[in-house]
Design a protein around this motif. Structure first.
Motif, PDB file in Angstrom:
ATOM      1  N   ALA A 291      83.206  81.315  45.143  1.00  0.00           N
ATOM      2  CA  ALA A 291      81.775  81.351  44.883  1.00  0.00           C
ATOM      3  C   ALA A 291      81.143  82.444  45.733  1.00  0.00           C
ATOM      4  N   SER A 292      79.925  82.846  45.371  1.00  0.00           N
ATOM      5  CA  SER A 292      79.298  83.991  46.032  1.00  0.00           C
ATOM      6  C   SER A 292      78.607  83.634  47.336  1.00  0.00           C
ATOM      7  N   ASN A 293      78.113  82.382  47.461  1.00  0.00           N
ATOM      8  CA  ASN A 293      77.268  81.999  48.597  1.00  0.00           C
ATOM      9  C   ASN A 293      76.062  82.927  48.717  1.00  0.00           C
ATOM     10  N   CYS A 294      75.527  83.378  47.605  1.00  0.00           N
ATOM     11  CA  CYS A 294      74.401  84.310  47.650  1.00  0.00           C
ATOM     12  C   CYS A 294      73.256  83.711  48.464  1.00  0.00           C
ATOM     13  N   ASN A 295      72.887  84.379  49.554  1.00  0.00           N
ATOM     14  CA  ASN A 295      71.789  83.963  50.409  1.00  0.00           C
ATOM     15  C   ASN A 295      71.345  85.175  51.214  1.00  0.00           C
ATOM     16  N   PRO A 296      70.157  85.134  51.807  1.00  0.00           N
ATOM     17  CA  PRO A 296      69.633  86.352  52.434  1.00  0.00           C
ATOM     18  C   PRO A 296      70.208  86.667  53.802  1.00  0.00           C
ATOM     19  N   GLY A 297      70.971  85.729  54.401  1.00  0.00           N
ATOM     20  CA  GLY A 297      71.408  85.948  55.761  1.00  0.00           C
ATOM     21  C   GLY A 297      72.860  86.328  55.919  1.00  0.00           C
ATOM     22  N   SER A 298      73.751  85.616  55.229  1.00  0.00           N
ATOM     23  CA  SER A 298      75.178  85.797  55.499  1.00  0.00           C
ATOM     24  C   SER A 298      75.986  86.272  54.306  1.00  0.00           C
ATOM     25  N   SER A 299      75.358  86.386  53.113  1.00  0.00           N
ATOM     26  CA  SER A 299      76.123  86.810  51.931  1.00  0.00           C
ATOM     27  C   SER A 299      75.152  87.196  50.826  1.00  0.00           C
ATOM     28  N   TYR A 300      74.504  88.329  50.985  1.00  0.00           N
ATOM     29  CA  TYR A 300      73.457  88.681  50.020  1.00  0.00           C
ATOM     30  C   TYR A 300      74.053  89.442  48.840  1.00  0.00           C
ATOM     31  N   THR A 301      74.876  88.732  48.081  1.00  0.00           N
ATOM     32  CA  THR A 301      75.439  89.272  46.848  1.00  0.00           C
ATOM     33  C   THR A 301      75.589  88.147  45.845  1.00  0.00           C
ATOM     34  N   SER A 302      75.406  88.469  44.584  1.00  0.00           N
ATOM     35  CA  SER A 302      75.668  87.509  43.513  1.00  0.00           C
ATOM     36  C   SER A 302      76.859  87.956  42.673  1.00  0.00           C
ATOM     37  N   SER A 303      77.624  88.917  43.160  1.00  0.00           N
ATOM     38  CA  SER A 303      78.723  89.491  42.385  1.00  0.00           C
ATOM     39  C   SER A 303      79.984  88.648  42.510  1.00  0.00           C
ATOM     40  N   MET A 304      80.246  87.864  41.478  1.00  0.00           N
ATOM     41  CA  MET A 304      81.499  87.110  41.451  1.00  0.00           C
ATOM     42  C   MET A 304      82.691  88.037  41.246  1.00  0.00           C
ATOM     43  N   ALA A 305      82.479  89.159  40.562  1.00  0.00           N
ATOM     44  CA  ALA A 305      83.567  90.125  40.405  1.00  0.00           C
ATOM     45  C   ALA A 305      84.009  90.669  41.767  1.00  0.00           C
TER      46      ALA A 305
END
Length: 385
Positions: A291-305
């Motif tokens: 999973a991406s864990n998209c969040n503004p602090g520790s993983s600011y990406t939504s790219s599953m690729a």
């Protein structure tokens, strides 16, 4: 209206009987998959899309994101890249910004980030509360998240707000706050980690959530060895997420349970943590998700690729294993059987690549390969010309 997507050079289905189909076709009818098989045997449909030999796969299932937020943590990221360690305390910066934001601002952020994910092939997305940490703000976060996400998780136990007493705040998160948010969510989560919630506090929140009929998820074993995995397995959580630091007993517990180990490699890269030992988990018999864990602090990406490419290039997974973890694995982490798979009756989530095989996701890392996306049967990203 039905659509026949045909002339697929390769189709990954995740179905144990269908497997990977060459010279394939799929019929989408409304929001469901109506037919999957060899193109030469495909039935007629109301419309037709020629994939021209491209590869197809189920839409990504991103089972861990934090999209209800405001504010920016670029400075924190820059400092971390300059050598400062990651700690859970940075969450408080986003909490302050999120509380100060209006509904329209939070809604705009959700719309933007979900659209960004869908454009890259994500068709089922989970997101959490956890940047409000008051009863009113957690309810607001859950209500807004439900407008955009497929699955919503209560994460009132994300961090003890600055100045609050940890035990009193745990009482709130396991009591009044949980009661207020529960009607708006399907899941409850807790950040069981040094600097957040200890084992006893985490157990209180999770058991209270289970008593209210919510499914359980756990943030665990991110910053070091800890009780997160053990607690998740003991309480029958659907997923324990991060799993960066695992003991042999943690691996054995996961392998002997239905709890999915959800790995968040983009987060580990961004925080300069070791990458999870995905190979060890799979070889032991555990189920994994990416999973991406998209969040503004520790993983600011939504790219599953990006997560898939990282898992292949740096975590010793094969391409089929990584794709399965980012599709069917995510579905299992959400206890869903209708997504992450292409077979008759499944949700009509289809992702086409501008490449002849899914191997190109790791073979050509960083290249935007998404050619078309259908989400619940609707063309979320129409085929590129």
């Amino acid at each position: 209206m039905s659509v026949l997507v045909t002339n697929l050079g390769e189709l990954t289905t995740n179905d144990p009987e269908l497997g990977v189909v060459s010279d394939a076709a799929v019929v989408l009818d409304g929001d469901r998959v109506a037919w999957v098989g060899k193109a030469k045997g495909a039935p007629e449909a109301d419309s037709r899309v020629d994939a021209e030999g491209r590869a197809g796969l189920p839409g990504w299932v991103d089972s861990h994101t934090h999209l209800v937020f405001a504010g920016d943590r670029t400075a924190e990221f820059g400092a971390r890249m300059a050598g400062e360690p990651y700690t859970a305390g940075g969450i408080a910066v986003t909490v302050a910004a999120t509380r100060a934001a209006g509904d329209d601002q939070l809604r705009a952020g959700l719309r933007k980030h979900v659209a960004e994910a869908v454009a890259q092939g994500t068709t089922c997305i989970e997101t959490k509360t956890g940047y409000g940490l008051t009863v009113a703000d957690e309810v607001r976060s859950a209500r807004l998240a439900a407008e955009f996400a497929d699955e919503v998780t209560y994460l009132g136990a994300h961090l003890v707000p600055p100045g609050a007493d940890p035990d009193e705040y745990t009482d709130l998160a396991a009591g009044e706050m949980l009661d207020a948010v529960a009607p708006h969510v399907r899941w409850a989560d807790v950040f069981c980690e040094t600097g957040a919630f200890d084992e006893a506090q985490s157990r209180r929140v999770l058991k209270a959530a289970a008593a209210r009929g919510l499914g359980l998820r756990v943030h665990g074993n991110q910053l070091g060895p800890g009780p997160g995995v053990r607690l998740a397995v003991e309480l029958g959580a659907a997923s324990v997420d991060h799993c960066t630091h695992l003991t042999e007993s943690d691996v054995d517990a996961l392998a002997g349970s239905d709890t999915v180990a959800t790995l968040l490699p983009a987060c580990d890269l961004s925080t300069r943590q070791p990458l999870p030992d995905a190979r060890r988990l799979l070889d032991a018999g555990a189920t994994i998700a990416l999973a991406s864990n998209c969040n503004p602090g520790s993983s600011y990406t939504s790219s599953m690729a990006f997560c898939v490419a990282t898992a292949v290039l740096q975590m010793r997974l094969s391409v089929p294993e990584a794709i399965r973890a980012a599709t069917l694995g995510g579905a299992q982490a959400l206890r869903r059987t209708d997504v992450g798979i292409l077979r008759p009756g499944a949700r009509a989530d289809l992702h086409l690549l501008d490449a002849p095989s899914a191997t190109h996701l790791a073979y050509r890392p960083g290249i935007p390969l998404t050619w078309a996306v259908w989400r619940s049967g609707s063309p979320a990203r129409p085929p590129r010309g």
